[in-house]
Enzyme design. Sequence first.
Site, PDB file in Angstrom:
ATOM      1  N   VAL A  17       0.830  -1.214   0.000  1.00 17.72           N
ATOM      2  CA  VAL A  17       0.000   0.000   0.000  1.00 17.72           C
ATOM      3  C   VAL A  17       0.867   1.267   0.000  1.00 17.72           C
ATOM      4  CG1 VAL A  17      -1.864   1.246   1.166  1.00 17.72           C
ATOM      5  CG2 VAL A  17      -1.808  -1.258   1.237  1.00 17.72           C
ATOM      6  N   LYS A  99      -6.869  -1.805   9.624  1.00 16.07           N
ATOM      7  CA  LYS A  99      -8.198  -2.219  10.100  1.00 16.07           C
ATOM      8  C   LYS A  99      -8.156  -2.925  11.449  1.00 16.07           C
ATOM      9  CE  LYS A  99      -6.378  -4.806   6.764  1.00 16.07           C
ATOM     10  NZ  LYS A  99      -6.580  -5.472   5.514  1.00 16.07           N
ATOM     11  N   GLY A 181      -0.265  -9.663  -3.559  1.00  9.65           N
ATOM     12  CA  GLY A 181      -0.278  -8.624  -2.515  1.00  9.65           C
ATOM     13  C   GLY A 181      -1.658  -8.395  -1.925  1.00  9.65           C
ATOM     14  N   GLU A 184      -2.928 -10.648   3.881  1.00 14.69           N
ATOM     15  CA  GLU A 184      -2.187 -10.055   4.989  1.00 14.69           C
ATOM     16  C   GLU A 184      -0.839 -10.766   5.118  1.00 14.69           C
ATOM     17  OE1 GLU A 184      -3.668  -7.436   6.977  1.00 14.69           O
ATOM     18  OE2 GLU A 184      -4.791  -7.607   5.128  1.00 14.69           O
ATOM     19  N   LYS A 199     -13.045  -5.486   9.737  1.00 13.62           N
ATOM     20  CA  LYS A 199     -13.661  -4.498   8.836  1.00 13.62           C
ATOM     21  C   LYS A 199     -15.133  -4.319   9.185  1.00 13.62           C
ATOM     22  CE  LYS A 199     -10.516  -5.466   5.038  1.00 13.62           C
ATOM     23  NZ  LYS A 199     -10.201  -6.426   3.981  1.00 13.62           N
ATOM     24  N   GLY A 297      -5.173  -4.958  -2.858  1.00  9.98           N
ATOM     25  CA  GLY A 297      -4.196  -4.657  -3.905  1.00  9.98           C
ATOM     26  C   GLY A 297      -3.652  -3.257  -3.756  1.00  9.98           C
TER      27      GLY A 297
HETATM   28  N1  HSE Z   1      -5.992  -8.880   3.151  1.00  7.66           N
HETATM   29  C1  HSE Z   1      -7.001  -7.929   2.842  1.00  7.66           C
HETATM   30  C2  HSE Z   1      -8.010  -8.561   1.912  1.00  7.66           C
HETATM   31  C3  HSE Z   1      -6.380  -6.720   2.209  1.00  7.66           C
HETATM   32  O1  HSE Z   1      -7.694  -9.585   1.323  1.00  7.66           O
HETATM   33  O2  HSE Z   1      -9.120  -8.059   1.799  1.00  7.66           O
HETATM   34  C4  HSE Z   1      -7.313  -5.565   2.039  1.00  7.66           C
HETATM   35  O3  HSE Z   1      -7.797  -5.100   3.261  1.00  7.66           O
END
Ligand code: HSE
Length: 418
Positions: A17, A99, A181, A184, A199, A297
Amino acid sequence: MEAHKQLTIGLFGFGVVGEGLYKVLQQTPSLKARVKKVCIKNIEKKRNAPVSLFTTDRDELLNDPDINVIVEVIDDAHAAFEIVSTAFRNGKQVVSSSKKMIAEHFPALLQLQKETGRSFLYESSACASIPVIRNLEEYYDNDLLHSLRAIVNGSTNFILTKMFEEGLDFKQALLLAQQAGFAESNPVLDVDGFDAVNKWAILLVHAYGIVETPENILFNGIRQIHAGDASVAKARNQQIKLVAQASKLKNGTVAAFVLPQFVQHTDHLAFVKNEYNGVVIETGFADKQFFYGKGAGSFPTASAVLSDISALRYEYKYEYKKLYHHQPNTLGNDIYLRVYVSFDNLASVPRDRFEWIEEWHAQEERKYLVGVIAFDELKNNNWWKENNTSLILTPDPIIEDIETRKLKKRSLELAGIV
Ligand code: HSE
Protein backbone atom coordinates in the site's frame (compact mmCIF):
# COMPACT_ATOMS: atom_id res chain seq x y z
CA MET A 1 -12.04 31.01 -2.28
CA GLU A 2 -9.64 29.86 0.40
CA ALA A 3 -6.56 28.13 -1.02
CA HIS A 4 -6.26 24.44 -0.27
CA LYS A 5 -3.94 23.50 2.51
CA GLN A 6 -0.48 22.31 1.53
CA LEU A 7 -0.12 18.80 2.90
CA THR A 8 3.28 17.54 3.99
CA ILE A 9 3.12 13.85 4.66
CA GLY A 10 5.06 11.56 6.94
CA LEU A 11 4.42 8.05 5.66
CA PHE A 12 4.72 4.93 7.81
CA GLY A 13 5.17 1.77 5.74
CA PHE A 14 6.39 1.18 2.20
CA GLY A 15 4.87 -2.21 1.44
CA VAL A 16 2.14 -2.97 -1.07
CA VAL A 17 0.00 0.00 0.00
CA GLY A 18 2.76 2.46 0.97
CA GLU A 19 4.64 2.12 -2.29
CA GLY A 20 1.35 2.23 -4.21
CA LEU A 21 0.47 5.48 -2.49
CA TYR A 22 3.89 6.98 -3.19
CA LYS A 23 3.46 6.26 -6.92
CA VAL A 24 -0.13 7.50 -6.96
CA LEU A 25 0.90 10.77 -5.29
CA GLN A 26 3.59 11.29 -7.91
CA GLN A 27 0.88 11.07 -10.55
CA THR A 28 -1.42 13.57 -8.84
CA PRO A 29 0.62 16.78 -8.49
CA SER A 30 -2.52 18.92 -8.37
CA LEU A 31 -3.19 17.57 -4.88
CA LYS A 32 -0.42 19.69 -3.40
CA ALA A 33 0.60 16.81 -1.16
CA ARG A 34 4.18 15.66 -0.88
CA VAL A 35 5.78 12.84 1.06
CA LYS A 36 8.61 14.34 3.10
CA LYS A 37 9.81 11.21 4.89
CA VAL A 38 8.99 7.50 4.98
CA CYS A 39 9.53 5.42 8.10
CA ILE A 40 10.24 1.73 7.49
CA LYS A 41 11.43 -1.25 9.54
CA ASN A 42 14.16 -2.59 7.28
CA ILE A 43 16.55 0.04 5.90
CA GLU A 44 18.59 -2.60 4.01
CA LYS A 45 15.75 -3.53 1.67
CA LYS A 46 15.97 -2.03 -1.82
CA ARG A 47 13.12 0.45 -2.45
CA ASN A 48 11.84 2.14 -5.58
CA ALA A 49 12.38 5.64 -4.22
CA PRO A 50 15.36 7.87 -3.28
CA VAL A 51 17.33 6.52 -0.29
CA SER A 52 17.21 9.94 1.40
CA LEU A 53 13.45 9.57 1.81
CA PHE A 54 13.73 6.72 4.28
CA THR A 55 14.38 6.48 7.99
CA THR A 56 13.81 3.93 10.73
CA ASP A 57 13.33 6.61 13.37
CA ARG A 58 9.62 7.24 14.03
CA ASP A 59 10.33 10.53 15.77
CA GLU A 60 11.85 12.04 12.66
CA LEU A 61 8.30 12.06 11.29
CA LEU A 62 6.23 12.44 14.44
CA ASN A 63 8.26 15.39 15.78
CA ASP A 64 8.79 17.22 12.50
CA PRO A 65 6.75 20.46 12.69
CA ASP A 66 6.73 20.62 8.88
CA ILE A 67 4.79 17.38 8.63
CA ASN A 68 1.09 18.03 9.12
CA VAL A 69 -0.26 14.65 8.01
CA ILE A 70 0.74 11.20 9.20
CA VAL A 71 -0.27 8.39 6.84
CA GLU A 72 0.10 5.02 8.49
CA VAL A 73 -0.14 1.87 6.33
CA ILE A 74 1.81 -0.71 8.35
CA ASP A 75 0.53 -4.13 9.36
CA ASP A 76 1.68 -4.22 12.99
CA ALA A 77 -1.48 -3.19 14.87
CA HIS A 78 0.35 -2.51 18.12
CA ALA A 79 2.95 -0.21 16.55
CA ALA A 80 0.24 1.43 14.43
CA PHE A 81 -1.74 2.40 17.52
CA GLU A 82 1.34 3.93 19.14
CA ILE A 83 2.13 5.90 15.99
CA VAL A 84 -1.43 7.13 15.55
CA SER A 85 -1.80 8.14 19.23
CA THR A 86 1.47 10.08 19.17
CA ALA A 87 0.56 11.72 15.87
CA PHE A 88 -2.75 12.95 17.34
CA ARG A 89 -1.04 14.29 20.46
CA ASN A 90 1.52 16.08 18.28
CA GLY A 91 -1.29 17.89 16.47
CA LYS A 92 -1.15 16.00 13.16
CA GLN A 93 -4.06 14.84 10.99
CA VAL A 94 -4.01 11.09 10.56
CA VAL A 95 -4.87 8.71 7.73
CA SER A 96 -4.70 4.98 8.42
CA SER A 97 -5.42 1.72 6.66
CA SER A 98 -4.84 -0.53 9.71
CA LYS A 99 -8.20 -2.22 10.10
CA LYS A 100 -7.04 -4.50 12.92
CA MET A 101 -5.69 -1.57 14.91
CA ILE A 102 -8.80 0.54 14.32
CA ALA A 103 -11.27 -2.25 15.13
CA GLU A 104 -9.42 -3.18 18.31
CA HIS A 105 -9.00 0.40 19.62
CA PHE A 106 -12.18 2.15 18.60
CA PRO A 107 -13.12 3.73 21.97
CA ALA A 108 -9.57 5.07 22.48
CA LEU A 109 -9.45 6.41 18.91
CA LEU A 110 -12.80 8.18 19.34
CA GLN A 111 -11.49 9.73 22.55
CA LEU A 112 -8.27 10.90 20.87
CA GLN A 113 -10.28 12.55 18.11
CA LYS A 114 -12.45 14.32 20.67
CA GLU A 115 -9.49 15.51 22.73
CA THR A 116 -7.35 16.73 19.87
CA GLY A 117 -9.99 17.81 17.34
CA ARG A 118 -7.83 16.28 14.58
CA SER A 119 -9.15 14.38 11.57
CA PHE A 120 -8.76 10.63 11.49
CA LEU A 121 -9.70 9.08 8.15
CA TYR A 122 -9.52 5.39 7.21
CA GLU A 123 -11.60 4.76 4.10
CA SER A 124 -9.07 2.18 2.84
CA SER A 125 -9.51 0.03 5.95
CA ALA A 126 -12.77 -1.51 4.74
CA CYS A 127 -13.42 -2.64 1.15
CA ALA A 128 -10.31 -0.77 -0.08
CA SER A 129 -11.36 1.11 -3.21
CA ILE A 130 -15.11 1.22 -2.44
CA PRO A 131 -16.00 4.48 -0.65
CA VAL A 132 -18.30 2.72 1.78
CA ILE A 133 -17.39 4.48 5.03
CA ARG A 134 -17.97 7.95 3.68
CA ASN A 135 -21.22 6.86 2.07
CA LEU A 136 -22.53 5.32 5.27
CA GLU A 137 -21.47 8.40 7.19
CA GLU A 138 -22.78 11.07 4.82
CA TYR A 139 -25.48 9.60 2.63
CA TYR A 140 -27.13 6.96 4.79
CA ASP A 141 -27.48 9.44 7.58
CA ASN A 142 -30.89 8.30 8.80
CA ASP A 143 -32.73 5.49 10.48
CA LEU A 144 -33.79 3.72 7.34
CA LEU A 145 -30.84 1.42 6.90
CA HIS A 146 -32.47 -2.01 7.02
CA SER A 147 -29.46 -4.15 6.24
CA LEU A 148 -25.95 -4.39 4.89
CA ARG A 149 -24.59 -7.55 3.26
CA ALA A 150 -21.06 -7.49 2.01
CA ILE A 151 -17.97 -9.27 0.84
CA VAL A 152 -15.24 -7.40 2.68
CA ASN A 153 -12.18 -9.61 2.31
CA GLY A 154 -10.56 -9.79 -1.10
CA SER A 155 -8.23 -12.72 -0.40
CA THR A 156 -10.89 -15.18 0.73
CA ASN A 157 -13.12 -14.19 -2.16
CA PHE A 158 -10.17 -14.68 -4.51
CA ILE A 159 -9.43 -18.11 -3.00
CA LEU A 160 -13.08 -19.23 -3.23
CA THR A 161 -13.25 -18.09 -6.85
CA LYS A 162 -10.01 -19.84 -7.82
CA MET A 163 -10.92 -23.05 -5.98
CA PHE A 164 -14.52 -23.48 -7.00
CA GLU A 165 -14.56 -21.90 -10.44
CA GLU A 166 -11.05 -22.59 -11.70
CA GLY A 167 -10.23 -25.84 -9.91
CA LEU A 168 -7.12 -24.70 -7.98
CA ASP A 169 -6.49 -26.21 -4.57
CA PHE A 170 -6.52 -24.09 -1.43
CA LYS A 171 -2.72 -23.78 -1.15
CA GLN A 172 -2.25 -22.74 -4.78
CA ALA A 173 -5.04 -20.19 -4.51
CA LEU A 174 -3.66 -18.72 -1.29
CA LEU A 175 -0.18 -18.50 -2.79
CA LEU A 176 -1.55 -16.54 -5.74
CA ALA A 177 -3.38 -14.17 -3.35
CA GLN A 178 -0.12 -13.65 -1.47
CA GLN A 179 1.91 -13.08 -4.65
CA ALA A 180 -0.60 -10.48 -5.84
CA GLY A 181 -0.28 -8.62 -2.52
CA PHE A 182 -3.91 -9.19 -1.49
CA ALA A 183 -3.29 -11.31 1.59
CA GLU A 184 -2.19 -10.06 4.99
CA SER A 185 1.44 -10.82 5.93
CA ASN A 186 -0.12 -13.36 8.27
CA PRO A 187 -2.72 -14.93 5.93
CA VAL A 188 -4.45 -16.66 8.86
CA LEU A 189 -6.07 -13.25 9.42
CA ASP A 190 -7.74 -13.54 6.02
CA VAL A 191 -8.47 -17.25 5.91
CA ASP A 192 -10.01 -17.52 9.37
CA GLY A 193 -12.17 -14.41 9.07
CA PHE A 194 -10.29 -12.06 11.44
CA ASP A 195 -9.69 -9.44 8.77
CA ALA A 196 -13.32 -9.54 7.66
CA VAL A 197 -14.68 -9.18 11.18
CA ASN A 198 -12.29 -6.29 11.89
CA LYS A 199 -13.66 -4.50 8.84
CA TRP A 200 -17.20 -5.35 9.88
CA ALA A 201 -16.61 -3.85 13.33
CA ILE A 202 -15.52 -0.62 11.61
CA LEU A 203 -18.51 -0.52 9.27
CA LEU A 204 -20.95 -1.19 12.14
CA VAL A 205 -19.85 2.09 13.72
CA HIS A 206 -20.59 4.09 10.58
CA ALA A 207 -23.75 2.18 9.62
CA TYR A 208 -25.41 1.82 13.01
CA GLY A 209 -23.33 3.61 15.66
CA ILE A 210 -22.40 0.25 17.19
CA VAL A 211 -18.93 0.21 18.77
CA GLU A 212 -18.14 -3.42 19.47
CA THR A 213 -14.86 -5.31 19.75
CA PRO A 214 -14.45 -7.86 16.94
CA GLU A 215 -14.46 -10.81 19.36
CA ASN A 216 -18.04 -9.96 20.32
CA ILE A 217 -19.18 -10.45 16.73
CA LEU A 218 -19.98 -13.98 15.52
CA PHE A 219 -17.55 -14.87 12.74
CA ASN A 220 -15.68 -17.56 10.90
CA GLY A 221 -13.53 -17.79 7.78
CA ILE A 222 -13.35 -20.24 4.89
CA ARG A 223 -10.84 -22.80 6.14
CA GLN A 224 -13.43 -25.53 6.80
CA ILE A 225 -15.19 -25.30 3.46
CA HIS A 226 -15.01 -28.58 1.54
CA ALA A 227 -15.13 -29.45 -2.13
CA GLY A 228 -18.31 -31.38 -1.21
CA ASP A 229 -19.93 -28.15 0.06
CA ALA A 230 -19.15 -26.47 -3.25
CA SER A 231 -20.79 -29.40 -5.10
CA VAL A 232 -23.95 -28.92 -3.02
CA ALA A 233 -23.86 -25.19 -3.87
CA LYS A 234 -23.49 -25.96 -7.57
CA ALA A 235 -26.36 -28.45 -7.56
CA ARG A 236 -28.56 -25.73 -6.04
CA ASN A 237 -27.41 -23.07 -8.50
CA GLN A 238 -25.74 -21.19 -5.63
CA GLN A 239 -22.23 -20.11 -4.68
CA ILE A 240 -20.38 -20.03 -1.40
CA LYS A 241 -19.19 -16.58 -0.30
CA LEU A 242 -17.80 -15.22 2.97
CA VAL A 243 -20.60 -12.78 3.77
CA ALA A 244 -20.64 -10.07 6.40
CA GLN A 245 -24.18 -9.18 7.34
CA ALA A 246 -25.89 -6.65 9.61
CA SER A 247 -29.67 -6.58 9.74
CA LYS A 248 -31.97 -4.38 11.75
CA LEU A 249 -34.38 -6.58 13.71
CA LYS A 250 -38.01 -5.89 14.57
CA ASN A 251 -37.02 -5.18 18.19
CA GLY A 252 -34.69 -2.37 17.02
CA THR A 253 -31.40 -4.18 17.67
CA VAL A 254 -28.99 -5.21 14.93
CA ALA A 255 -27.95 -8.80 14.21
CA ALA A 256 -24.37 -8.87 12.88
CA PHE A 257 -22.10 -11.71 11.82
CA VAL A 258 -19.47 -12.77 9.28
CA LEU A 259 -19.96 -16.34 8.07
CA PRO A 260 -19.73 -18.38 4.88
CA GLN A 261 -23.07 -18.29 3.13
CA PHE A 262 -24.72 -19.92 0.12
CA VAL A 263 -25.83 -17.12 -2.18
CA GLN A 264 -28.30 -17.47 -5.03
CA HIS A 265 -26.85 -16.89 -8.49
CA THR A 266 -29.17 -13.88 -8.77
CA ASP A 267 -27.75 -12.29 -5.59
CA HIS A 268 -25.57 -9.24 -6.28
CA LEU A 269 -22.85 -10.80 -4.16
CA ALA A 270 -22.67 -13.79 -6.52
CA PHE A 271 -21.37 -11.35 -9.12
CA VAL A 272 -18.36 -10.47 -6.91
CA LYS A 273 -15.34 -12.53 -7.98
CA ASN A 274 -11.64 -12.71 -7.18
CA GLU A 275 -10.28 -9.83 -5.08
CA TYR A 276 -13.33 -7.68 -5.64
CA ASN A 277 -15.57 -6.67 -2.76
CA GLY A 278 -19.25 -5.77 -2.86
CA VAL A 279 -21.75 -4.19 -0.50
CA VAL A 280 -25.52 -4.51 -0.83
CA ILE A 281 -27.36 -1.87 1.16
CA GLU A 282 -31.07 -2.14 1.77
CA THR A 283 -32.93 0.94 2.91
CA GLY A 284 -36.50 1.98 3.62
CA PHE A 285 -37.27 3.72 0.35
CA ALA A 286 -34.39 3.19 -2.08
CA ASP A 287 -34.73 -0.61 -1.85
CA LYS A 288 -31.38 -2.25 -2.77
CA GLN A 289 -28.16 -0.54 -3.79
CA PHE A 290 -24.96 -2.31 -4.73
CA PHE A 291 -21.41 -1.00 -4.37
CA TYR A 292 -18.69 -2.92 -6.15
CA GLY A 293 -14.94 -2.50 -6.50
CA LYS A 294 -11.51 -3.91 -5.79
CA GLY A 295 -11.14 -4.79 -2.13
CA ALA A 296 -7.40 -5.44 -2.02
CA GLY A 297 -4.20 -4.66 -3.90
CA SER A 298 -1.74 -1.83 -4.17
CA PHE A 299 -3.40 0.86 -6.30
CA PRO A 300 -7.04 0.18 -5.31
CA THR A 301 -6.12 0.54 -1.63
CA ALA A 302 -3.85 3.52 -2.33
CA SER A 303 -6.72 5.20 -4.17
CA ALA A 304 -8.80 5.22 -0.97
CA VAL A 305 -5.84 6.55 1.03
CA LEU A 306 -5.40 9.24 -1.62
CA SER A 307 -9.04 10.21 -1.31
CA ASP A 308 -8.64 10.59 2.46
CA ILE A 309 -5.53 12.74 1.98
CA SER A 310 -7.45 14.82 -0.51
CA ALA A 311 -10.33 15.25 1.96
CA LEU A 312 -7.89 16.62 4.54
CA ARG A 313 -7.39 19.67 2.35
CA TYR A 314 -10.91 20.61 3.43
CA GLU A 315 -10.31 19.43 6.99
CA TYR A 316 -12.94 16.73 6.52
CA LYS A 317 -13.75 14.71 9.64
CA TYR A 318 -16.12 11.84 10.30
CA GLU A 319 -18.90 13.15 12.48
CA TYR A 320 -19.90 9.66 13.66
CA LYS A 321 -23.47 10.75 13.14
CA LYS A 322 -25.09 7.44 14.11
CA LEU A 323 -23.10 7.39 17.32
CA TYR A 324 -23.29 11.00 18.44
CA HIS A 325 -26.35 12.50 16.72
CA HIS A 326 -28.77 9.57 16.71
CA GLN A 327 -29.76 6.99 19.25
CA PRO A 328 -26.99 4.42 18.63
CA ASN A 329 -28.11 0.84 17.98
CA THR A 330 -26.98 -2.21 19.88
CA LEU A 331 -26.18 -5.73 18.76
CA GLY A 332 -29.05 -8.19 19.09
CA ASN A 333 -28.71 -11.94 19.48
CA ASP A 334 -32.37 -12.81 19.62
CA ILE A 335 -32.53 -14.64 16.30
CA TYR A 336 -32.26 -18.08 14.79
CA LEU A 337 -30.27 -19.01 11.71
CA ARG A 338 -31.00 -21.55 9.01
CA VAL A 339 -27.69 -23.34 8.50
CA TYR A 340 -26.15 -26.09 6.44
CA VAL A 341 -23.70 -28.22 8.39
CA SER A 342 -21.48 -30.82 6.71
CA PHE A 343 -19.46 -33.30 8.71
CA ASP A 344 -17.47 -36.55 8.72
CA ASN A 345 -18.94 -37.94 11.88
CA LEU A 346 -22.47 -37.38 13.13
CA ALA A 347 -21.27 -37.68 16.72
CA SER A 348 -19.56 -34.29 16.41
CA VAL A 349 -22.88 -32.51 15.61
CA PRO A 350 -25.20 -31.96 18.60
CA ARG A 351 -28.52 -32.59 16.86
CA ASP A 352 -30.59 -31.87 19.96
CA ARG A 353 -29.41 -28.25 19.96
CA PHE A 354 -31.20 -27.53 16.68
CA GLU A 355 -34.75 -26.18 16.80
CA TRP A 356 -35.52 -28.47 13.92
CA ILE A 357 -33.75 -30.24 11.09
CA GLU A 358 -35.16 -29.79 7.60
CA GLU A 359 -32.86 -31.87 5.47
CA TRP A 360 -30.78 -34.87 6.22
CA HIS A 361 -28.22 -36.30 3.78
CA ALA A 362 -26.45 -39.16 5.50
CA GLN A 363 -25.70 -41.22 2.41
CA GLU A 364 -23.47 -38.77 0.56
CA GLU A 365 -19.71 -39.03 0.81
CA ARG A 366 -19.74 -35.71 2.65
CA LYS A 367 -22.71 -35.95 5.01
CA TYR A 368 -24.77 -32.86 5.73
CA LEU A 369 -27.93 -31.48 7.25
CA VAL A 370 -29.91 -28.28 6.97
CA GLY A 371 -31.50 -27.04 10.18
CA VAL A 372 -32.47 -24.06 12.31
CA ILE A 373 -30.39 -23.14 15.32
CA ALA A 374 -30.24 -20.30 17.86
CA PHE A 375 -27.70 -17.57 17.13
CA ASP A 376 -26.45 -17.83 20.73
CA GLU A 377 -25.75 -21.52 20.32
CA LEU A 378 -23.22 -20.65 17.61
CA LYS A 379 -21.88 -17.67 19.48
CA ASN A 380 -21.26 -19.57 22.69
CA ASN A 381 -19.95 -22.86 21.29
CA ASN A 382 -17.30 -24.03 18.91
CA TRP A 383 -18.40 -27.51 17.85
CA TRP A 384 -19.27 -26.13 14.42
CA LYS A 385 -15.66 -25.10 13.83
CA GLU A 386 -14.13 -28.37 15.03
CA ASN A 387 -13.74 -32.02 13.89
CA ASN A 388 -13.75 -31.15 10.21
CA THR A 389 -17.27 -29.77 10.47
CA SER A 390 -18.28 -26.94 8.19
CA LEU A 391 -21.13 -24.50 8.77
CA ILE A 392 -22.55 -22.39 5.96
CA LEU A 393 -25.60 -20.16 6.19
CA THR A 394 -28.43 -20.77 3.77
CA PRO A 395 -29.67 -17.86 1.63
CA ASP A 396 -31.85 -15.49 3.68
CA PRO A 397 -30.79 -17.20 6.92
CA ILE A 398 -32.31 -15.02 9.66
CA ILE A 399 -35.45 -16.20 11.45
CA GLU A 400 -36.88 -13.79 14.02
CA ASP A 401 -40.31 -15.09 14.92
CA ILE A 402 -39.38 -18.66 15.77
CA GLU A 403 -42.63 -19.52 17.61
CA THR A 404 -44.83 -18.59 14.64
CA ARG A 405 -42.55 -20.58 12.36
CA LYS A 406 -42.69 -23.57 14.69
CA LEU A 407 -46.50 -23.50 14.75
CA LYS A 408 -46.64 -23.20 10.99
CA LYS A 409 -44.20 -26.05 10.55
CA ARG A 410 -46.13 -28.23 12.98
CA SER A 411 -49.43 -27.62 11.19
CA LEU A 412 -47.82 -28.46 7.84
CA GLU A 413 -46.42 -31.64 9.37
CA LEU A 414 -49.84 -32.59 10.73
CA ALA A 415 -51.35 -31.99 7.33
CA GLY A 416 -48.68 -34.28 5.90
CA ILE A 417 -47.31 -31.52 3.66
CA VAL A 418 -43.70 -31.63 4.92
N1 HSE B 1 -5.99 -8.88 3.15
C1 HSE B 1 -7.00 -7.93 2.84
C2 HSE B 1 -8.01 -8.56 1.91
C3 HSE B 1 -6.38 -6.72 2.21
O1 HSE B 1 -7.69 -9.59 1.32
O2 HSE B 1 -9.12 -8.06 1.80
C4 HSE B 1 -7.31 -5.57 2.04
O3 HSE B 1 -7.80 -5.10 3.26
